[in-house]
Design a protein around this motif. Structure first.
Motif, PDB file in Angstrom:
ATOM      1  N   ALA A 337       0.768  -1.232  -0.019  1.00  0.00           N
ATOM      2  CA  ALA A 337       0.096  -0.141   0.059  1.00  0.00           C
ATOM      3  C   ALA A 337       1.051   1.275   0.021  1.00  0.00           C
ATOM      4  CB  ALA A 337      -0.846  -0.119   1.150  1.00  0.00           C
ATOM      5  N   VAL A 338       1.847   1.134   0.581  1.00  0.00           N
ATOM      6  CA  VAL A 338       2.948   2.280   0.648  1.00  0.00           C
ATOM      7  C   VAL A 338       3.439   2.752  -0.722  1.00  0.00           C
ATOM      8  CG1 VAL A 338       5.080   3.266   1.816  1.00  0.00           C
ATOM      9  CG2 VAL A 338       3.345   2.356   3.327  1.00  0.00           C
ATOM     10  N   ASP A 339       4.018   1.617  -1.030  1.00  0.00           N
ATOM     11  CA  ASP A 339       4.490   1.543  -2.671  1.00  0.00           C
ATOM     12  C   ASP A 339       3.594   1.934  -3.434  1.00  0.00           C
ATOM     13  OD1 ASP A 339       6.786   0.643  -1.532  1.00  0.00           O
ATOM     14  OD2 ASP A 339       6.540  -1.433  -1.934  1.00  0.00           O
ATOM     15  N   THR A 340       2.355   1.528  -3.480  1.00  0.00           N
ATOM     16  CA  THR A 340       1.404   2.085  -4.442  1.00  0.00           C
ATOM     17  C   THR A 340       1.016   3.547  -4.160  1.00  0.00           C
ATOM     18  OG1 THR A 340       0.525  -0.249  -4.586  1.00  0.00           O
ATOM     19  CG2 THR A 340      -1.048   1.651  -5.385  1.00  0.00           C
ATOM     20  N   ALA A 341       0.905   3.987  -3.063  1.00  0.00           N
ATOM     21  CA  ALA A 341       0.418   5.142  -2.824  1.00  0.00           C
ATOM     22  C   ALA A 341       1.371   6.337  -3.263  1.00  0.00           C
ATOM     23  CB  ALA A 341       0.073   5.496  -1.419  1.00  0.00           C
ATOM     24  N   THR A 342       2.601   5.947  -3.102  1.00  0.00           N
ATOM     25  CA  THR A 342       3.715   6.771  -3.228  1.00  0.00           C
ATOM     26  C   THR A 342       3.733   6.936  -4.840  1.00  0.00           C
ATOM     27  OG1 THR A 342       4.954   5.958  -1.328  1.00  0.00           O
ATOM     28  CG2 THR A 342       6.217   7.185  -3.100  1.00  0.00           C
ATOM     29  N   LYS A 349      -2.098  10.389  -9.156  1.00  0.00           N
ATOM     30  CA  LYS A 349      -3.418   9.844  -8.821  1.00  0.00           C
ATOM     31  C   LYS A 349      -4.003   9.911  -7.451  1.00  0.00           C
ATOM     32  CE  LYS A 349      -3.858   5.837 -10.419  1.00  0.00           C
ATOM     33  NZ  LYS A 349      -3.804   4.154 -10.879  1.00  0.00           N
ATOM     34  N   PHE A 350      -2.968  10.114  -6.454  1.00  0.00           N
ATOM     35  CA  PHE A 350      -3.452  10.249  -5.175  1.00  0.00           C
ATOM     36  C   PHE A 350      -2.963  11.533  -4.375  1.00  0.00           C
ATOM     37  CE2 PHE A 350      -2.711   5.533  -5.442  1.00  0.00           C
ATOM     38  CZ  PHE A 350      -4.142   4.955  -5.596  1.00  0.00           C
ATOM     39  N   GLY A 351      -3.525  11.950  -3.331  1.00  0.00           N
ATOM     40  CA  GLY A 351      -2.901  13.018  -2.587  1.00  0.00           C
ATOM     41  C   GLY A 351      -1.862  12.531  -1.674  1.00  0.00           C
ATOM     42  N   PHE A 352      -1.288  13.357  -1.023  1.00  0.00           N
ATOM     43  CA  PHE A 352      -0.131  13.058  -0.069  1.00  0.00           C
ATOM     44  C   PHE A 352      -0.621  12.469   1.142  1.00  0.00           C
ATOM     45  CE2 PHE A 352       3.305  13.544   2.999  1.00  0.00           C
ATOM     46  CZ  PHE A 352       4.377  12.830   2.158  1.00  0.00           C
ATOM     47  N   ILE A 353      -1.995  13.004   1.369  1.00  0.00           N
ATOM     48  CA  ILE A 353      -2.509  12.499   2.538  1.00  0.00           C
ATOM     49  C   ILE A 353      -2.863  10.660   2.617  1.00  0.00           C
ATOM     50  CG2 ILE A 353      -4.930  12.633   1.785  1.00  0.00           C
ATOM     51  CD1 ILE A 353      -3.698  13.365   5.545  1.00  0.00           C
ATOM     52  N   ASP A 354      -2.926  10.482   1.228  1.00  0.00           N
ATOM     53  CA  ASP A 354      -2.867   8.805   1.057  1.00  0.00           C
ATOM     54  C   ASP A 354      -1.507   8.243   1.367  1.00  0.00           C
ATOM     55  OD1 ASP A 354      -5.820   8.763   0.309  1.00  0.00           O
ATOM     56  OD2 ASP A 354      -5.223   9.650  -1.749  1.00  0.00           O
ATOM     57  N   LEU A 356       0.737   9.380   3.502  1.00  0.00           N
ATOM     58  CA  LEU A 356       0.661   9.461   5.071  1.00  0.00           C
ATOM     59  C   LEU A 356      -0.109   8.473   5.418  1.00  0.00           C
ATOM     60  CD1 LEU A 356       0.734  13.230   5.692  1.00  0.00           C
ATOM     61  CD2 LEU A 356       2.685  11.741   5.617  1.00  0.00           C
ATOM     62  N   ASP A 357      -1.136   8.110   5.037  1.00  0.00           N
ATOM     63  CA  ASP A 357      -1.963   7.103   5.825  1.00  0.00           C
ATOM     64  C   ASP A 357      -1.431   5.758   5.653  1.00  0.00           C
ATOM     65  OD1 ASP A 357      -4.699   6.450   7.033  1.00  0.00           O
ATOM     66  OD2 ASP A 357      -4.804   5.293   5.056  1.00  0.00           O
ATOM     67  N   ALA A 358      -0.907   5.487   4.328  1.00  0.00           N
ATOM     68  CA  ALA A 358      -0.235   4.242   4.102  1.00  0.00           C
ATOM     69  C   ALA A 358       1.076   3.947   4.720  1.00  0.00           C
ATOM     70  CB  ALA A 358       0.065   4.067   2.612  1.00  0.00           C
ATOM     71  N   GLN A 359       1.891   5.125   5.286  1.00  0.00           N
ATOM     72  CA  GLN A 359       3.140   4.995   5.740  1.00  0.00           C
ATOM     73  C   GLN A 359       2.648   4.496   7.433  1.00  0.00           C
ATOM     74  OE1 GLN A 359       5.257   8.660   5.182  1.00  0.00           O
ATOM     75  NE2 GLN A 359       5.978   8.035   3.171  1.00  0.00           N
ATOM     76  N   ARG A 360       1.796   5.355   7.719  1.00  0.00           N
ATOM     77  CA  ARG A 360       1.394   5.366   9.002  1.00  0.00           C
ATOM     78  C   ARG A 360       0.910   3.983   9.459  1.00  0.00           C
ATOM     79  NH1 ARG A 360      -1.092  11.278   9.615  1.00  0.00           N
ATOM     80  NH2 ARG A 360       0.900  12.354  10.127  1.00  0.00           N
ATOM     81  N   THR A 361      -0.086   3.471   8.664  1.00  0.00           N
ATOM     82  CA  THR A 361      -0.321   2.016   8.667  1.00  0.00           C
ATOM     83  C   THR A 361       0.589   1.146   8.777  1.00  0.00           C
ATOM     84  OG1 THR A 361      -2.447   2.615   7.532  1.00  0.00           O
ATOM     85  CG2 THR A 361      -2.018   0.368   7.705  1.00  0.00           C
TER      86      THR A 361
END
Length: 397
Positions: A337-342, A349-354, A356-361
């Protein structure tokens, strides 16, 4: 890398080395070993006979009519007192040996717990460093998109906050590592392990043994054998107190010389206390109750050990299952999820909040994974405190 493992190097401290070092240097275990010598001394003393007594007596202070008597007296212990005393001392030797074995098992478990606590702290530092690198990558991507005018500068600010949080976590992990290394050095009886890297293949504990197999050998564990030995010791003490009810006989031989009559005569004497009032009945009663108390304590120990065994095995199995879920599903999915969100943020395609959420997860999942490992290790250590070396017990026929 999802989970960090310690790779064995020449200078790495292994669990076996830590345990051997603790057996050789731990001051508390060394103090317990002294009990063996103490028990040996008590056994030696118990076998000794009473010393004879030499007495000198003068009748009449006038020189011409003075009578002088010299006597040698020896107390003869009756009623089996010496044998009963020896029995008590030998039971004390048995108790000292079993207590040393029990404390050895406890020390092995304590070192195992301290070693894996330090190993988890070492892994936590490595995972915190990975999290910081993720945050640095996120900040680099966010800065690039801000400079390109593709996102608001607030995204870079969020990335900077995330990086600062990971740096705080890294400092905290390093502090916990230093503390856990000091605790490991303390239980091994040395300061040379502080700061030393640990060598371990895997943080996950082995599979838990079956409850039936452990409970089948419960009577053989040191705690149970020690409880049984304490019953025998109390019973021996009761026998010794009962023997004290029989009075000792004192035999005296001597010579008496009278200056007035200028004559020497031999003197023979026997003396024995009359047990009219003190027949040691209070001590016999107290010793009898202590023996009953030891039997009750033995039953309490068995009940406690059975409960501890089942509770520890339940905790072990649950924690091992939880850890397996993290390694098999949760951690890989969180990393993906982190790799995909980054990558999605890089292409818009995604905002940075996505991100951050993936990293914190992912960071939270890693923390909970280490907690599951700690719970499993705690349960394993509880079993080893009772049964000793896990490998030996698990393969017991």
């Amino acid at each position: 890398m999802l989970v960090s493992a310690g790779y064995l190097q020449a200078a790495d401290l292994t669990l076996a080395q830590a345990i051997d070092g603790a057996f050789a240097r731990n001051p508390e275990l060394a103090a317990v070993r002294q009990d063996l010598g103490i028990a040996d001394g008590e056994r030696q003393q118990a076998g000794l006979m009473p010393n004879p007594e030499l007495s000198w007596e003068v009748e009449d202070t006038r020189r011409a009519t003075r009578t002088t008597t010299v006597m040698l007296s020896q107390a003869l212990e009756l009623g089996g007192k010496r044998g009963a005393r020896i029995d008590v001392a030998e039971r004390g030797q048995d108790t000292a040996r079993l207590e040393l074995e029990r404390r050895t098992h406890e020390l092995r478990a304590t070192v195992t717990q301290a070693f894996y606590a330090a190993a988890r702290a070492q892994t936590a530092v490595e995972l915190a460093e990975q999290s910081r690198r993720l945050a640095e990558r996120g900040l680099h991507v966010a800065d690039g998109r801000v400079r390109a005018g593709q996102v608001s500068p607030i995204e870079a600010t969020r990335a900077q906050v995330q990086l600062a949080e990971t740096e705080l976590q890294l400092r905290k992990a390093r502090t916990q590592l230093a503390d856990s290394q000091r605790q490991l050095a303390r239980v091994t009886g040395t300061l040379e392990h502080e700061g030393q890297r640990l060598g371990f293949a895997d943080l996950a504990p082995p599979s838990a043994p079956a409850a039936a197999r452990l409970l089948a050998v419960l009577e053989q564990v040191p705690a149970m054998r020690l409880a049984e030995a304490q019953i025998r010791q109390r019973e021996a003490s009761l026998g010794s107190e009962r023997a004290q009810r029989i009075p000792n006989l004192t035999v005296s031989l001597g010579s008496q010389y009278s200056r007035e009559e200028r004559e020497r005569i031999n003197v023979v004497g026997l003396s024995v206390p009359l047990p009219l009032f003190d027949r040691n009945q209070g001590n016999v009663l107290a010793a009898s109750r202590r023996a009953d108390q030891a039997r009750d304590l033995r039953n309490a120990v068995e009940l406690d050990l059975r409960t501890q065994t089942r509770s520890a095995l339940d905790q072990w199995n649950n924690a091992a299952s939880e850890a397996a879920s993290f390694t098999g599903v949760i951690l890989p999915a969180a990393q993906q999820a982190v790799d995909t969100a980054t990558r999605g943020f890089e292409v818009g395609k995604f905002g940075f909040i996505d991100v951050l959420d993936a990293q914190r997860t992912l960071i939270d999942a890693r923390s909970r994974y280490l907690d599951a490992l700690a719970s499993a290790t705690e349960a394993q250590v509880a079993i080893e405190r009772i049964y000793g070396d896990f490998g030996r017990v698990a393969t017991h026929p």
